[in-house]
Enzyme design. Structure first.
Site, PDB file in Angstrom:
ATOM      1  N   LYS A  74      44.143  35.639   8.422  1.00 50.62           N
ATOM      2  CA  LYS A  74      43.238  36.081   9.471  1.00 50.62           C
ATOM      3  C   LYS A  74      41.751  36.737   9.193  1.00 50.62           C
ATOM      4  O   LYS A  74      40.813  36.348   9.391  1.00 50.62           O
ATOM      5  CB  LYS A  74      43.869  36.954  10.667  1.00 50.62           C
ATOM      6  CG  LYS A  74      42.796  37.186  11.671  1.00 50.62           C
ATOM      7  CD  LYS A  74      43.487  37.807  12.935  1.00 50.62           C
ATOM      8  CE  LYS A  74      43.729  39.329  12.309  1.00 50.62           C
ATOM      9  NZ  LYS A  74      44.240  39.975  13.753  1.00 50.62           N
ATOM     10  N   CYS A 145      42.690  33.465  30.466  1.00 54.50           N
ATOM     11  CA  CYS A 145      44.001  32.838  30.033  1.00 54.50           C
ATOM     12  C   CYS A 145      44.824  34.277  29.574  1.00 54.50           C
ATOM     13  O   CYS A 145      45.093  34.227  28.353  1.00 54.50           O
ATOM     14  CB  CYS A 145      43.949  31.844  29.149  1.00 54.50           C
ATOM     15  SG  CYS A 145      45.517  31.103  29.020  1.00 54.50           S
ATOM     16  N   CYS A 152      44.591  31.179  36.451  1.00 53.70           N
ATOM     17  CA  CYS A 152      44.833  29.828  36.108  1.00 53.70           C
ATOM     18  C   CYS A 152      43.542  29.184  37.253  1.00 53.70           C
ATOM     19  O   CYS A 152      43.020  28.014  37.039  1.00 53.70           O
ATOM     20  CB  CYS A 152      46.062  29.410  36.531  1.00 53.70           C
ATOM     21  SG  CYS A 152      47.300  29.985  35.092  1.00 53.70           S
ATOM     22  N   CYS A 155      40.388  28.710  35.863  1.00 58.46           N
ATOM     23  CA  CYS A 155      40.423  28.144  34.595  1.00 58.46           C
ATOM     24  C   CYS A 155      39.825  26.735  34.534  1.00 58.46           C
ATOM     25  O   CYS A 155      40.087  25.914  35.533  1.00 58.46           O
ATOM     26  CB  CYS A 155      41.909  27.814  33.979  1.00 58.46           C
ATOM     27  SG  CYS A 155      41.808  27.018  32.577  1.00 58.46           S
TER      28      CYS A 155
END
Length: 159
Positions: A74, A145, A152, A155
């Site tokens: 990462k 999210c 939701c 979204c």
């Protein structure tokens, strides 16, 4: 970081400055970070390795970066993207990992870890998008999210 900058005013935060300070002093500067004692040891070791093996410079490959203590994929891919403008890999943090699993970009069984998610995403996502997608997903996953109580209804991916 502010404490560290203030502590090395004249020299600045350089490899030489880090190499010359003790692990305890370095730890005191970054004590507001999680796991600061481990990070101080790793930062000190990295500074010494950079001096010995890389002429005091940041390595320019993800493979070389991950050879440094405490540097995983990462961080290596993040450094490659930000410092060198190279898309060597997708930077997958907890937000990207959760989002990719939630929307079906990777399967639950295949994506046991962020590293599994990264490899899975890189199989199908065009490399030219790797740098931008990380930042977009992190912001979206932090605001919409979310891990608990995702929004939701807000979204744009809902059908």
């Amino acid at each position: 970081m502010q404490k560290l900058k203030a502590g090395v005013k004249e020299e600045g935060v350089t490899v030489a400055a880090i190499t010359s300070m003790s692990v305890d002093d370095l730890g005191n500067y970054i004590s507001s970070c999680n796991y600061y004692k481990t990070k101080a040891k790793n930062i000190k070791a990295i500074a010494e390795i950079l001096t010995q093996r890389f002429d005091g410079r940041i390595p320019k490959s993800a493979t070389q970066l991950t050879s440094l203590p405490g540097v995983g994929p990462k961080i290596a891919h993040l450094v490659m993207s930000i410092a060198f403008g190279k898309n060597s890999g997708i930077v997958v943090d907890t937000h990207v990992h959760r989002f990719a699993r939630r929307i079906g970009w990777t399967s639950d069984s295949a994506a046991r870890s962020a590293e599994h998610t990264r490899k899975d995403l890189e199989l199908w996502m065009p490399q030219g998008l790797w740098g931008d997608i990380t930042l977009l997903i992190i912001g979206f996953a932090q605001r919409i999210c979310t891990p608990t109580n995702p929004k939701c209804n807000e979204c744009p991916l809902q059908t």
